[in-house]
Design a protein around this motif. Structure first.
Motif, PDB file in Angstrom:
ATOM      1  N   GLY A 116       0.652  -1.173  -0.081  1.00 13.44           N
ATOM      2  CA  GLY A 116       0.132   0.227   0.070  1.00 13.44           C
ATOM      3  C   GLY A 116       0.764   1.306  -0.015  1.00 13.44           C
ATOM      4  N   ALA A 117       2.011   1.257   0.002  1.00 14.68           N
ATOM      5  CA  ALA A 117       3.008   2.412  -0.118  1.00 14.68           C
ATOM      6  C   ALA A 117       2.930   3.019  -1.481  1.00 14.68           C
ATOM      7  CB  ALA A 117       4.335   2.234   0.387  1.00 14.68           C
ATOM      8  N   THR A 118       2.906   4.530  -1.344  1.00 17.14           N
ATOM      9  CA  THR A 118       3.127   5.201  -2.598  1.00 17.14           C
ATOM     10  C   THR A 118       4.742   5.334  -2.834  1.00 17.14           C
ATOM     11  OG1 THR A 118       1.060   6.402  -2.263  1.00 17.14           O
ATOM     12  CG2 THR A 118       2.557   7.357  -3.854  1.00 17.14           C
ATOM     13  N   VAL A 119       5.163   4.606  -3.876  1.00 22.45           N
ATOM     14  CA  VAL A 119       6.503   4.623  -4.159  1.00 22.45           C
ATOM     15  C   VAL A 119       6.761   5.531  -5.499  1.00 22.45           C
ATOM     16  CG1 VAL A 119       8.453   3.095  -4.498  1.00 22.45           C
ATOM     17  CG2 VAL A 119       6.637   2.612  -2.901  1.00 22.45           C
ATOM     18  N   TRP A 120       7.667   6.420  -5.475  1.00 21.30           N
ATOM     19  CA  TRP A 120       8.346   7.132  -6.536  1.00 21.30           C
ATOM     20  C   TRP A 120       9.731   6.903  -6.443  1.00 21.30           C
ATOM     21  CZ3 TRP A 120       5.467  10.512  -9.778  1.00 21.30           C
ATOM     22  CH2 TRP A 120       4.236  10.794  -9.454  1.00 21.30           C
ATOM     23  N   VAL A 121      10.080   7.080  -7.805  1.00 21.82           N
ATOM     24  CA  VAL A 121      11.609   6.806  -8.327  1.00 21.82           C
ATOM     25  C   VAL A 121      11.941   8.017  -8.824  1.00 21.82           C
ATOM     26  CG1 VAL A 121      13.249   5.387  -9.627  1.00 21.82           C
ATOM     27  CG2 VAL A 121      11.522   4.248  -8.369  1.00 21.82           C
ATOM     28  N   LEU A 122      13.044   8.654  -8.467  1.00 20.19           N
ATOM     29  CA  LEU A 122      13.851   9.741  -8.960  1.00 20.19           C
ATOM     30  C   LEU A 122      15.168   9.328  -9.633  1.00 20.19           C
ATOM     31  CD1 LEU A 122      14.157  12.890  -9.534  1.00 20.19           C
ATOM     32  CD2 LEU A 122      14.948  12.990  -7.205  1.00 20.19           C
ATOM     33  N   ILE A 123      15.507   9.270 -10.829  1.00 23.47           N
ATOM     34  CA  ILE A 123      16.702   9.087 -11.375  1.00 23.47           C
ATOM     35  C   ILE A 123      17.387  10.374 -11.723  1.00 23.47           C
ATOM     36  CG2 ILE A 123      17.783   7.784 -13.185  1.00 23.47           C
ATOM     37  CD1 ILE A 123      16.166   6.034 -11.545  1.00 23.47           C
ATOM     38  N   THR A 124      18.949  10.375 -11.467  1.00 23.24           N
ATOM     39  CA  THR A 124      19.541  11.554 -11.610  1.00 23.24           C
ATOM     40  C   THR A 124      20.452  11.705 -12.999  1.00 23.24           C
ATOM     41  OG1 THR A 124      21.429  10.763 -10.439  1.00 23.24           O
ATOM     42  CG2 THR A 124      19.783  11.872  -8.981  1.00 23.24           C
ATOM     43  N   THR A 125      20.279  10.601 -13.511  1.00 21.94           N
ATOM     44  CA  THR A 125      21.206  10.568 -14.743  1.00 21.94           C
ATOM     45  C   THR A 125      20.250  10.058 -16.105  1.00 21.94           C
ATOM     46  OG1 THR A 125      22.247   8.263 -15.096  1.00 21.94           O
ATOM     47  CG2 THR A 125      23.490  10.141 -13.497  1.00 21.94           C
ATOM     48  N   ARG A 126      20.778  10.246 -17.102  1.00 21.43           N
ATOM     49  CA  ARG A 126      19.990   9.946 -18.456  1.00 21.43           C
ATOM     50  C   ARG A 126      20.123   8.400 -18.801  1.00 21.43           C
ATOM     51  NH1 ARG A 126      21.714  12.634 -23.226  1.00 21.43           N
ATOM     52  NH2 ARG A 126      19.745  12.271 -23.976  1.00 21.43           N
ATOM     53  N   GLY A 127      21.391   7.696 -18.218  1.00 18.54           N
ATOM     54  CA  GLY A 127      21.651   6.567 -18.726  1.00 18.54           C
ATOM     55  C   GLY A 127      22.226   6.336 -20.135  1.00 18.54           C
ATOM     56  N   ASP A 128      22.673   7.507 -20.384  1.00 16.86           N
ATOM     57  CA  ASP A 128      22.959   7.630 -21.880  1.00 16.86           C
ATOM     58  C   ASP A 128      24.332   7.020 -22.463  1.00 16.86           C
ATOM     59  OD1 ASP A 128      23.878   9.960 -20.177  1.00 16.86           O
ATOM     60  OD2 ASP A 128      24.785  10.815 -21.913  1.00 16.86           O
ATOM     61  N   LYS A 129      25.303   6.735 -21.295  1.00 14.15           N
ATOM     62  CA  LYS A 129      26.462   6.001 -21.607  1.00 14.15           C
ATOM     63  C   LYS A 129      26.453   4.514 -21.068  1.00 14.15           C
ATOM     64  CE  LYS A 129      29.233  10.149 -21.320  1.00 14.15           C
ATOM     65  NZ  LYS A 129      28.131  11.280 -20.626  1.00 14.15           N
ATOM     66  N   GLY A 130      25.284   3.921 -20.704  1.00 17.29           N
ATOM     67  CA  GLY A 130      25.125   2.726 -20.697  1.00 17.29           C
ATOM     68  C   GLY A 130      25.356   1.622 -21.584  1.00 17.29           C
ATOM     69  N   SER A 131      26.253   1.726 -22.374  1.00 12.16           N
ATOM     70  CA  SER A 131      26.534   0.802 -23.403  1.00 12.16           C
ATOM     71  C   SER A 131      28.059   0.688 -23.816  1.00 12.16           C
ATOM     72  CB  SER A 131      25.806   1.307 -24.791  1.00 12.16           C
ATOM     73  OG  SER A 131      26.307   0.291 -25.871  1.00 12.16           O
TER      74      SER A 131
ATOM     75  N   ASP B 263      29.401   2.723 -31.420  1.00 11.23           N
ATOM     76  CA  ASP B 263      28.299   3.333 -32.478  1.00 11.23           C
ATOM     77  C   ASP B 263      26.713   3.706 -31.911  1.00 11.23           C
ATOM     78  OD1 ASP B 263      30.025   3.248 -34.379  1.00 11.23           O
ATOM     79  OD2 ASP B 263      29.696   1.178 -34.876  1.00 11.23           O
ATOM     80  N   ALA B 264      26.612   3.357 -30.648  1.00 14.92           N
ATOM     81  CA  ALA B 264      25.377   3.560 -29.822  1.00 14.92           C
ATOM     82  C   ALA B 264      25.096   5.221 -29.787  1.00 14.92           C
ATOM     83  CB  ALA B 264      25.379   3.029 -28.618  1.00 14.92           C
ATOM     84  N   ASP B 265      24.070   5.453 -30.059  1.00 12.04           N
ATOM     85  CA  ASP B 265      23.724   6.875 -29.838  1.00 12.04           C
ATOM     86  C   ASP B 265      23.114   7.295 -28.381  1.00 12.04           C
ATOM     87  OD1 ASP B 265      21.234   8.924 -29.978  1.00 12.04           O
ATOM     88  OD2 ASP B 265      22.803   9.392 -31.892  1.00 12.04           O
ATOM     89  N   GLY B 266      23.820   7.954 -27.793  1.00 13.47           N
ATOM     90  CA  GLY B 266      23.343   8.372 -26.502  1.00 13.47           C
ATOM     91  C   GLY B 266      21.793   8.847 -26.149  1.00 13.47           C
ATOM     92  N   ASP B 267      21.470   9.693 -27.122  1.00 16.35           N
ATOM     93  CA  ASP B 267      20.050  10.332 -26.971  1.00 16.35           C
ATOM     94  C   ASP B 267      18.983   8.885 -27.467  1.00 16.35           C
ATOM     95  OD1 ASP B 267      20.807  12.648 -26.588  1.00 16.35           O
ATOM     96  OD2 ASP B 267      20.838  13.213 -28.731  1.00 16.35           O
ATOM     97  N   ASP B 268      19.210   8.056 -28.200  1.00 14.09           N
ATOM     98  CA  ASP B 268      18.421   6.809 -28.469  1.00 14.09           C
ATOM     99  C   ASP B 268      18.523   6.068 -27.061  1.00 14.09           C
ATOM    100  OD1 ASP B 268      17.614   7.910 -30.813  1.00 14.09           O
ATOM    101  OD2 ASP B 268      19.305   6.510 -31.915  1.00 14.09           O
ATOM    102  N   LEU B 269      19.728   5.763 -26.614  1.00 17.00           N
ATOM    103  CA  LEU B 269      19.950   4.828 -25.396  1.00 17.00           C
ATOM    104  C   LEU B 269      19.160   5.645 -24.355  1.00 17.00           C
ATOM    105  CD1 LEU B 269      20.904   2.569 -24.074  1.00 17.00           C
ATOM    106  CD2 LEU B 269      22.975   3.546 -23.910  1.00 17.00           C
ATOM    107  N   ALA B 270      19.101   6.890 -24.074  1.00 12.98           N
ATOM    108  CA  ALA B 270      18.522   7.489 -22.951  1.00 12.98           C
ATOM    109  C   ALA B 270      17.028   7.493 -23.088  1.00 12.98           C
ATOM    110  CB  ALA B 270      18.853   8.893 -22.759  1.00 12.98           C
ATOM    111  N   ARG B 271      16.398   7.511 -24.196  1.00 12.82           N
ATOM    112  CA  ARG B 271      15.074   7.262 -24.650  1.00 12.82           C
ATOM    113  C   ARG B 271      14.683   6.009 -24.349  1.00 12.82           C
ATOM    114  NH1 ARG B 271      12.878   5.189 -28.550  1.00 12.82           N
ATOM    115  NH2 ARG B 271      14.863   5.108 -29.959  1.00 12.82           N
TER     116      ARG B 271
END
Length: 240
Positions: free
Chosen positions: A38-53, A57-65
Motif C-alpha cells: 500500500g505504500a506510494t513509491v516514487w523513483v527519481l533517477i538523476t542521470t539519463r543512462g546515456d552512456k550505458g553501452s 556506435d550507440a547513440d546516447g540520445d536513443d539509449l536515454a529514450r
C-alpha cells in the motif's frame, strides 16, 4: 545477536538513484514489497543512462529514450506511483547546489516518510569493484537534500516562496552498504524484482536462467544474515 527485520510499511517512499536500473538492482524487492502493501513509491533517477553501452556506435540520445521506456515498464510491474528524471549525462553528475535543489524540490513535493538511496560511503567492494561515481554523488546529494535542506525554510527559499512547504523525512535507507543495520524480507517480492530487472533489456548481456539464479543467490546471502530465505540489507538512518 538480534537481527532487526523491518516489518512496517511506510506510507510514502522516494527512491533516489543514479541510473535507470539502479533502484531495481539495489532495492527492488523492498520497494516492491512496500508498494504491494500500500505504500506510494516514487523513483527519481538523476542521470539519463546515456552512456550505458560499450558499443562505440550507440547513440546516447536513443539509449536515454529507451532507458526511460524501460524504467516505465519496470515501474508499472513493481506497482510504483511513477518515475522522475533529472537528465544529467552519465559520469557528469555534479555534487552541486542545483542537484541538491532538484532533489529537495521532489522531497518537498512528494513528502515521503522514507527516502532510499545509495550509501555514498561504500566505495570498495572486495578487490574487483569500486562504486560508480554517479552512485556516490547521488547518495551524498540525497543525504544533504534530506537533512537539513528539505526541512529547513532557509534552504532554497525560492521553493518556499513558490508555495512548497518544508518536509522532514523520517528515515533514510542506504542500499549497497558495507554496514547494514537492518534487513527487509523480500521472499514474496524477489521474483517481481527479477522480472523488473529484465525490463531493462538494454543493460542485459545475460538473460537466461543463470542470471535469475545469480540474483536469487545474492538475495539468499542477505537472507542468511537476516535469518530469512531472501532479504535486502540497508543502513537505516533515523533523521526525523
Amino acid at each position: 545477536m538480534v537481527i532487526p527485520l523491518v516489518d512496517e510499511t511506510p506510507g510514502r517512499v522516494l527512491a533516489v538513484y543514479a541510473h535507470p536500473d539502479d533502484p531495481e538492482i539495489a532495492a527492488g524487492g523492498t520497494l516492491a514489497r512496500w508498494a504491494a502493501a500500500g505504500a506510494t513509491v516514487w523513483v527519481l533517477i538523476t542521470t539519463r543512462g546515456d552512456k550505458g553501452s560499450t558499443d562505440p556506435d550507440a547513440d546516447g540520445d536513443d539509449l536515454a529514450r529507451i532507458r526511460v521506456e524501460e524504467t516505465e515498464a519496470a515501474s508499472k510491474l513493481l506497482g510504483f506511483a511513477g518515475h522522475l528524471h533529472l537528465d544529467y549525462s552519465d559520469g557528469e553528475l555534479p555534487d552541486d547546489l542545483d542537484l541538491r535543489a532538484a532533489i529537495v524540490r521532489q522531497v518537498r513535493e512528494l513528502r515521503p516518510d522514507v527516502v532510499v538511496c545509495p550509501d555514498p560511503t561504500a566505495v570498495f567492494f572486495g578487490d574487483s569493484y569500486f562504486n560508480h561515481r554517479d552512485h556516490r554523488v547521488t547518495g551524498w546529494a540525497t543525504l544533504d537534500a534530506v537533512a537539513p535542506a528539505a526541512g529547513n525554510p532557509h534552504y532554497f527559499r525560492d521553493q518556499i516562496e513558490a508555495g512548497l512547504a518544508v518536509h522532514q523525512v523520517r528515515a533514510v535507507y542506504l542500499s549497497a552498504t558495507l554496514e547494514p543495520n537492518c534487513w527487509v524480507d523480500i521472499g514474496e517480492s524477489l521474483e517481481h524484482k527479477i522480472d523488473a530487472l529484465f525490463c531493462h533489456a538494454s543493460q542485459l548481456t545475460e538473460t537466461g536462467d543463470w542470471f535469475r539464479q545469480f540474483l536469487r543467490e545474492r538475495a539468499e546471502e542477505a537472507g542468511r544474515a537476516a535469518g530469512v530465505k531472501y532479504a535486502e540489507g540497508f543502513r537505516r538512518l533515523t533523521v526525523g
